[in-house]
Design a protein around this motif. Structure first.
Motif, PDB file in Angstrom:
ATOM      1  N   PHE A 157       0.283  -1.271   0.380  1.00 16.02           N
ATOM      2  CA  PHE A 157      -0.277  -0.121   0.271  1.00 16.02           C
ATOM      3  C   PHE A 157       0.644   0.889   0.236  1.00 16.02           C
ATOM      4  N   ASP A 158       0.355   2.368  -0.959  1.00 16.41           N
ATOM      5  CA  ASP A 158       1.049   3.211  -0.651  1.00 16.41           C
ATOM      6  C   ASP A 158       0.643   4.450   0.799  1.00 16.41           C
ATOM      7  N   ASP A 159       0.648   5.739   1.006  1.00 17.31           N
ATOM      8  CA  ASP A 159       0.121   6.429   1.676  1.00 17.31           C
ATOM      9  C   ASP A 159      -1.001   7.222   1.440  1.00 17.31           C
ATOM     10  N   TYR A 160      -1.874   6.684   0.372  1.00 14.66           N
ATOM     11  CA  TYR A 160      -3.070   7.466   1.004  1.00 14.66           C
ATOM     12  C   TYR A 160      -4.613   7.159   1.818  1.00 14.66           C
ATOM     13  N   PHE A 161      -4.622   6.506   2.703  1.00 13.89           N
ATOM     14  CA  PHE A 161      -5.540   6.044   3.244  1.00 13.89           C
ATOM     15  C   PHE A 161      -7.281   7.342   3.308  1.00 13.89           C
ATOM     16  N   TYR A 162      -8.057   7.675   4.721  1.00 12.75           N
ATOM     17  CA  TYR A 162      -8.337   9.114   4.495  1.00 12.75           C
ATOM     18  C   TYR A 162      -7.599  10.479   3.747  1.00 12.75           C
ATOM     19  N   PRO A 163      -8.521  11.113   2.737  1.00 17.19           N
ATOM     20  CA  PRO A 163      -6.745  11.915   2.120  1.00 17.19           C
ATOM     21  C   PRO A 163      -7.501  13.112   3.251  1.00 17.19           C
ATOM     22  N   THR A 164      -8.268  13.810   4.018  1.00 18.73           N
ATOM     23  CA  THR A 164      -8.641  14.585   5.272  1.00 18.73           C
ATOM     24  C   THR A 164      -8.236  14.235   6.516  1.00 18.73           C
ATOM     25  N   ASN A 165      -8.857  15.274   7.174  1.00 21.29           N
ATOM     26  CA  ASN A 165      -9.129  14.947   8.623  1.00 21.29           C
ATOM     27  C   ASN A 165     -10.874  15.960   8.741  1.00 21.29           C
ATOM     28  N   THR A 166     -11.076  15.981   7.942  1.00 21.15           N
ATOM     29  CA  THR A 166     -11.840  17.283   7.963  1.00 21.15           C
ATOM     30  C   THR A 166     -13.266  17.451   7.439  1.00 21.15           C
ATOM     31  N   THR A 167     -14.602  17.578   7.570  1.00 20.46           N
ATOM     32  CA  THR A 167     -15.357  16.927   7.718  1.00 20.46           C
ATOM     33  C   THR A 167     -15.806  17.582   6.260  1.00 20.46           C
ATOM     34  N   ALA A 168     -14.948  18.107   5.214  1.00 20.03           N
ATOM     35  CA  ALA A 168     -15.076  18.331   4.119  1.00 20.03           C
ATOM     36  C   ALA A 168     -15.156  17.282   3.128  1.00 20.03           C
ATOM     37  N   PHE A 169     -14.742  15.982   3.694  1.00 18.66           N
ATOM     38  CA  PHE A 169     -14.957  14.772   3.750  1.00 18.66           C
ATOM     39  C   PHE A 169     -16.073  14.541   3.893  1.00 18.66           C
ATOM     40  N   ASP A 170     -17.046  14.088   3.197  1.00 16.95           N
ATOM     41  CA  ASP A 170     -18.059  13.911   4.304  1.00 16.95           C
ATOM     42  C   ASP A 170     -18.743  12.464   3.705  1.00 16.95           C
ATOM     43  N   ASP A 171     -18.522  11.852   5.003  1.00 24.55           N
ATOM     44  CA  ASP A 171     -19.093  10.609   5.540  1.00 24.55           C
ATOM     45  C   ASP A 171     -19.925  10.475   6.759  1.00 24.55           C
ATOM     46  N   SER A 172     -20.476  11.589   6.685  1.00 26.76           N
ATOM     47  CA  SER A 172     -21.786  12.081   8.485  1.00 26.76           C
ATOM     48  C   SER A 172     -22.647  11.302   8.335  1.00 26.76           C
ATOM     49  N   ALA A 173     -23.130  10.480   7.307  1.00 25.76           N
ATOM     50  CA  ALA A 173     -23.696   9.289   6.753  1.00 25.76           C
ATOM     51  C   ALA A 173     -23.605   8.050   7.143  1.00 25.76           C
ATOM     52  N   ALA A 174     -21.767   7.736   7.319  1.00 21.00           N
ATOM     53  CA  ALA A 174     -21.246   6.990   7.447  1.00 21.00           C
ATOM     54  C   ALA A 174     -21.232   6.498   8.630  1.00 21.00           C
ATOM     55  N   PHE A 175     -20.730   7.632   9.200  1.00 19.76           N
ATOM     56  CA  PHE A 175     -20.665   8.474  11.000  1.00 19.76           C
ATOM     57  C   PHE A 175     -21.454   7.513  11.438  1.00 19.76           C
ATOM     58  N   ALA A 176     -22.897   8.045  11.034  1.00 17.71           N
ATOM     59  CA  ALA A 176     -24.111   8.052  11.561  1.00 17.71           C
ATOM     60  C   ALA A 176     -24.797   6.453  11.675  1.00 17.71           C
ATOM     61  N   LYS A 177     -24.162   5.812  11.066  1.00 12.19           N
ATOM     62  CA  LYS A 177     -24.816   4.206  10.841  1.00 12.19           C
ATOM     63  C   LYS A 177     -23.230   3.720  11.984  1.00 12.19           C
ATOM     64  N   TYR A 178     -22.375   3.822  11.531  1.00  8.64           N
ATOM     65  CA  TYR A 178     -21.487   2.841  11.738  1.00  8.64           C
ATOM     66  C   TYR A 178     -20.624   2.990  13.347  1.00  8.64           C
ATOM     67  N   GLY A 179     -20.462   4.314  13.247  1.00  9.24           N
ATOM     68  CA  GLY A 179     -19.498   5.194  14.548  1.00  9.24           C
ATOM     69  C   GLY A 179     -19.921   5.468  16.431  1.00  9.24           C
ATOM     70  N   ALA A 180     -21.879   4.744  16.319  1.00 21.89           N
ATOM     71  CA  ALA A 180     -21.641   4.504  17.704  1.00 21.89           C
ATOM     72  C   ALA A 180     -20.578   3.420  18.924  1.00 21.89           C
ATOM     73  N   GLY A 181     -20.477   3.856  19.998  1.00 21.30           N
ATOM     74  CA  GLY A 181     -18.953   3.599  20.352  1.00 21.30           C
ATOM     75  C   GLY A 181     -17.878   4.286  20.621  1.00 21.30           C
ATOM     76  N   PHE A 182     -17.891   5.406  19.056  1.00 20.38           N
ATOM     77  CA  PHE A 182     -16.455   5.982  19.555  1.00 20.38           C
ATOM     78  C   PHE A 182     -16.709   7.650  19.768  1.00 20.38           C
ATOM     79  N   PRO A 183     -15.994   8.371  20.099  1.00 18.33           N
ATOM     80  CA  PRO A 183     -15.861   8.964  21.463  1.00 18.33           C
ATOM     81  C   PRO A 183     -16.396  10.826  19.832  1.00 18.33           C
ATOM     82  N   ASP A 184     -14.925  10.167  18.991  1.00 19.73           N
ATOM     83  CA  ASP A 184     -15.395  11.285  17.809  1.00 19.73           C
ATOM     84  C   ASP A 184     -15.044  10.773  16.290  1.00 19.73           C
TER      85      ASP A 184
END
Length: 508
Positions: A199-226
């Motif tokens: 693998f190379d160095d590409y994972f998430y492209p940013t640490n901001t909400t501009a990468f809009d994965d809010s729907a997935a976070f709402a579905k799968y993010g329970a139990g995580f602090p942030d």
């Protein structure tokens, strides 16, 4: 943050390898390692290295790749890392993703042959190891899903992809996406005789909400602090699951990642490095130090693309830091070297205009035995050698051949059978050596050692005069051989395990 993210220049590069002989080597008394990763990255995205442009004929594509292999041998390398899935596409006939546009200019268009089969076969013919380089999440270098091939998974599952920064990405927070990406990459590993998954160095492209994965976070993010902790866990799952699946499918395949060179700065975390640059842990949600400590990788190859003394990221501070991270683990440490910066007029720091800078990097590495090799980015810069920096590094550090490192987890396996030196004959001021395999399986390589007095250490690379492609037998001509020399051969298998040395054959 300097990494491959900043050097995708899309250059159409010629591939004629220089045939200029390298300078003679002085004996400094330094005992070089018998095993050392010496690799180069061959990038395909936006046709950086290979193919040099889309739409070349099959014959032209093949000729270009063979020239890259010639270059690797000329520069005394032993491995290539070839990008075969740069943008959620394939350099082989895949049932998961379409043919890469970087082959023909049109995504989904059959190039008329199986590139990956050709790449692997020709690489192995030359006794080089082939590491398949994948980008895990990047889907496209442009942001319009409608421009993807109709069969592309991003068109079939539009909820899987997200735009950011003018590109498209698979959403790492969706379990079905993670499994699909693993399946797509493992398809190449299981069907082809590949030595490594990279693998190379590409994972998430940013640490901001501009990468809009809010729907997935709402579905799968329970139990995580942030959001950041959840994202980091998603990447951890990709890495740990990939390890498990590679070992289950093909345990002899090495598995590693080349992340950006800074995990965290000491100002953010007392365990971090004495740097002040972009942090992969925070910016890309990649816990690179954690992967090593948890044993999820066979090797890590951080891209330490800074010069010695460079603020705010000093090569001479990062090498000890990474060495300490790898120390006591079974994770090998290879260093990503910035061949692309040496001699580049855009690099105003005088260090990058010094032909010896990269050589100094390898000299510094010698003081840290945890470092077991280097990978150069990229092949075009290894070829261009703008100010002689590559020639200098090769002259100073690659005087002798080197076998690739053997993974600790595979070192205890069954070694190959002991070969035989059939003859070593003096012919026209040189010595021709013929070695023959004795076991049922043909070795991947033969390592040939020479001694002037019969006292030879097979752990000392100064006695290693050649590593040649294996097979049932091999012939090699030594231009420096003389009467009285003794030759020995060691068989090497595909994962680097070695046989007992043959009996010596004395030249009369």
């Amino acid at each position: 943050m300097p990494s491959r993210r900043t050097v995708l220049k899309g250059l159409a590069l010629a591939v004629a390898a220089s045939a200029v002989p390298l300078p003679a080597f002085a004996d400094t008394g330094y005992i070089p390692p018998l095993r050392q990763m010496r690799g180069m990255w061959i990038a395909s995205v936006v046709n950086i290295n290979w193919p040099s442009k889309p739409g070349l004929s099959v014959e032209e594509q093949k000729a270009e790749y063979l020239a890259w292999l010639d270059l690797a041998i000329q520069r005394k390398l032993n491995s290539v890392f070839v990008q075969i899935r740069p943008t959620a596409d394939a350099f082989w006939p895949s049932s998961f993703e379409p043919w890469s546009q970087w082959l023909t200019g049109t995504q989904g268009q059959d190039p008329g042959y199986d590139p990956l089969a050709f790449l692997v076969e020709e690489t192995h013919k030359r006794g080089l190891t082939f590491h398949a380089w994948f980008n895990p999440y990047r889907v496209s270098m442009q942001s319009d899903p409608a421009k993807l091939h109709p069969s592309h998974p991003g068109r079939q599952h539009p909820d899987w992809i997200l735009p950011f920064g003018g590109k498209l990405y698979y959403n790492p927070g969706m379990p079905e996406v993670r499994k699909f990406c693993q399946d797509a990459m493992l398809d190449a590993i299981t069907r082809y005789d590949i030595d490594g998954l990279h693998f190379d160095d590409y994972f998430y492209p940013t640490n901001t909400t501009a990468f809009d994965d809010s729907a997935a976070f709402a579905k799968y993010g329970a139990g995580f602090p942030d959001l950041a902790t959840w994202r980091r866990n998603n990447v951890d799952l990709m890495v740990s699951e990939m390890q498990q699946r590679v070992r289950q499918a093909k345990p002899e395949v090495s598995w590693g990642i080349s992340p950006s060179g800074i995990w965290r700065n000491k100002s953010s975390d007392p365990l971090g490095s004495d740097t002040a640059g972009g942090q992969s842990y925070d910016n890309l949600h990649a816990d690179t130090r954690g992967w090593v400590k948890k044993g999820w990788l066979d090797y890590i190859a951080p891209q330490i693309y800074w010069y010695i003394g460079q603020p705010p990221a000093d090569y001479s501070k990062l090498i000890p830091w990474w060495s300490d991270v790898a120390d006591g683990t079974n994770t090998l440490l290879w260093i990503g070297q910035a061949a692309y910066k040496a001699g580049d007029p855009a690099q105003t720091a005088p260090q990058w205009q010094d032909p010896a800078e990269l050589s100094k990097h390898l000299t510094l590495n010698r003081d840290h035995p945890q470092v077991s090799g280097d990978i150069w980015f990229s092949a075009g810069d290894v070829r261009d050698d703008r100010i002689g920096s590559i020639t200098t590094a090769v002259k100073d550090h690659y005087q002798h051949p080197a076998l690739p490192p053997v993974l600790p987890r595979l070192a205890g396996g069954e070694p190959p059978s002991r070969p035989v030196v059939a003859y070593a004959l003096r012919r026209a001021n040189r010595v021709e050596v013929r070695t023959v395999a004795t076991g049922r399986d043909e070795p991947f390589q033969f390592a040939i050692f020479r001694s002037s007095d019969g006292n030879v250490s097979f752990d000392d690379a100064r006695n290693l005069v050649a590593v040649v492609p294996g097979g049932r037998q091999a012939r090699w001509t030594d231009p420096d051989g003389k009467r009285g020399d003794r030759y020995y051969t060691v068989a090497v298998d595909r994962v680097g395990r070695t046989s007992r040395p043959s009996h010596g054959f004395r030249v009369v």
